[in-house]
Design an enzyme around this catalytic site. Structure first.
Site, mmCIF file in Angstrom:
data_model
loop_
_atom_site.group_PDB
_atom_site.id
_atom_site.type_symbol
_atom_site.label_atom_id
_atom_site.label_comp_id
_atom_site.label_asym_id
_atom_site.label_seq_id
_atom_site.Cartn_x
_atom_site.Cartn_y
_atom_site.Cartn_z
ATOM 1 C CG HIS A 78 -4.222 -0.774 -0.839
ATOM 2 N ND1 HIS A 78 -3.848 -0.726 0.364
ATOM 3 C CD2 HIS A 78 -4.727 -2.049 -1.181
ATOM 4 C CE1 HIS A 78 -3.964 -1.624 0.951
ATOM 5 N NE2 HIS A 78 -4.692 -2.889 0.080
ATOM 6 C CG MET A 133 -1.948 3.593 7.263
ATOM 7 S SD MET A 133 -2.535 5.258 6.797
ATOM 8 C CE MET A 133 -0.676 5.890 6.394
ATOM 9 C CG ASP A 192 -5.786 -5.496 2.159
ATOM 10 O OD1 ASP A 192 -6.473 -6.562 2.624
ATOM 11 O OD2 ASP A 192 -5.654 -4.859 1.271
ATOM 12 C CB SER A 224 -0.914 -0.049 1.295
ATOM 13 O OG SER A 224 -1.909 0.996 1.167
ATOM 14 C CB THR A 225 1.355 3.998 2.277
ATOM 15 O OG1 THR A 225 0.131 4.229 2.583
ATOM 16 C CG2 THR A 225 1.894 5.325 2.358
#
Length: 391
Positions: A239, A332, A335, A213-214
């Site tokens: 993401h 972050m 997930d 993600s991030t």
């Protein structure tokens, strides 16, 4: 008329590149710099003194709202929030943001062109509204929060901005990265589930699944660009909004030895192919008599996301079992943690990125804490760890 000097601040390098590309088509706006976090943005403000800034909220090192709270009382920059996190809209406006624009769900170039028209118009409004106050301390126009009116005490711009440096220094600024660990020092701590059995994989059947993600767009690229062109198939969930996953896959395709494409429902997997989960579509591994293929279908968010890393990892655990490698990278939230645990319990080899090399040590930490991670390693070691399992 002088062109409006714009600073673009967003942790996604892909979004910065795409947004900048479209904004540059407006001859009234000059992008003087881009930054990936508030600390870099501070340096850009000192250097370029922008007229307007676009700012994301969810970023590493310091979020956008906290940045505005430090910046605005010392050096006013008309700021437009461009973020998918609408829950912080009021807080951003109270901190001094002039306008809030949701990140686009861009499926086509025309979608992005429409968004660029919206953002360019907002930039011009922001400049017109706050242009006379740029660089002044403790002054900003009313925009949903407290109005400061201390123009008589305002410092000159070149001196007003200097306290930002000391202001940031009082925060918990990120420590310098730790020196690289030797391979034998890599953490193999995880005694809450069965360890991998140590067997090599059947090269025709192995699947590599990566989730992030991030900070993941850059981290994933560092991993997959090392893979040889005949590497077993790789499936990835990062993401990212719809439309941007296609742009990201095209970028990786230019920089990798393997072929990279955005997932389409029914895509067949083969050696030398990387599939990127499409925005707003869950990516699942499937298998029939002909071999592996993917399902790419829209659906409700799982673990807060669509595509979801948990959905992908779970499908890999069910379809590939022990004949898979899973790696969870910077991001972050949580997930992917439960899905990776399912993979490990099914006998797959699982990897988690370590804290020191993560932009955000959220998803890998959650996976490690529940015993889903067999080996935890710095980002630079993960490609070799994967390849050593294959050959």
């Amino acid at each position: 008329m002088r062109r409006i000097k714009l600073l673009v601040v967003d942790d996604s390098i892909l979004f910065r590149e795409v947004l900048s590309r479209y904004i540059r088509q407006d001859i009234q706006i000059d992008i003087v710099g881009t930054a990936g976090d508030p600390y870099s943005a501070r340096d850009m403000i000192l250097k370029y003194e922008p007229d307007v800034m676009t700012l994301d909220i969810e970023m590493p090192r310091m979020d956008g709202v906290a940045f505005l709270k430090k910046l605005m009382p010392q050096y006013y920059v008309p700021t437009i929030i461009v973020s998918s996190s609408e829950e912080h809209k009021k807080a951003a406006q109270d901190a001094g943001a002039i306008e809030f624009i949701p990140k686009p769900i861009a499926r086509t170039n025309s979608d992005m062109e429409r968004f660029s028209n919206v953002i360019c118009a907002a930039i011009k409004r922001a400049y017109a509204k706050g242009g006379s106050l740029i660089g002044k301390a403790n002054v900003r126009p009313a925009s949903g929060g407290t109005v400061y009116d201390k123009a008589d005490k305002t410092e000159k711009p070149d001196t007003a901005i200097r306290p930002i440096i000391s202001s940031f220094a009082t925060t918990s600024a990120p420590a310098k990265p730790a020196p690289p660990k030797a391979p034998e020092q890599l953490s193999r701590q995880s005694n809450r589930s069965l360890p991998h059995n140590g067997t090599k994989f059947r090269k025709t059947d192995v699947i590599i699944a990566l989730g992030a993600s991030t900070g993941g767009t850059e981290a994933l690229e560092q991993v997959v660009k090392v893979f040889p062109e005949d590497t077993p198939p790789v499936i990835i969930v990062q993401h990212m909004p719809a439309g941007f996953t296609k742009l990201y896959s095209e970028r990786l395709n230019r920089n990798c030895k393997m072929q990279v494409k955005e997932a389409e429902d029914g895509d067949r997997l083969r050696r030398g192919l990387i599939i990127i989960g499409a925005g707003e579509h869950h990516l699942r591994l499937c298998r029939d008599a002909r071999g592996y293929f993917v399902s790419s279908k829209s659906g409700e968010k799982v673990s807060g996301h669509c595509p979801s890393v948990d959905v992908m990892f779970t499908s890999v655990s069910e379809v590939a079992g022990a004949n898979a490698i899973g790696a969870i990278l910077t991001g972050m939230g949580r997930d992917g943690a439960s899905g990776l645990l399912k993979m490990r319990n099914a006998g797959a080899f699982t990897i988690g990125q370590d804290k020191e090399s993560c932009v955000v040590y959220g998803m890998p930490m959650e996976a490690f804490n529940i015993g889903a991670v067999e080996i935890q390693a710095p980002l630079y070691n993960i490609p070799d760890i994967i390849l050593n399992q294959l050959y």
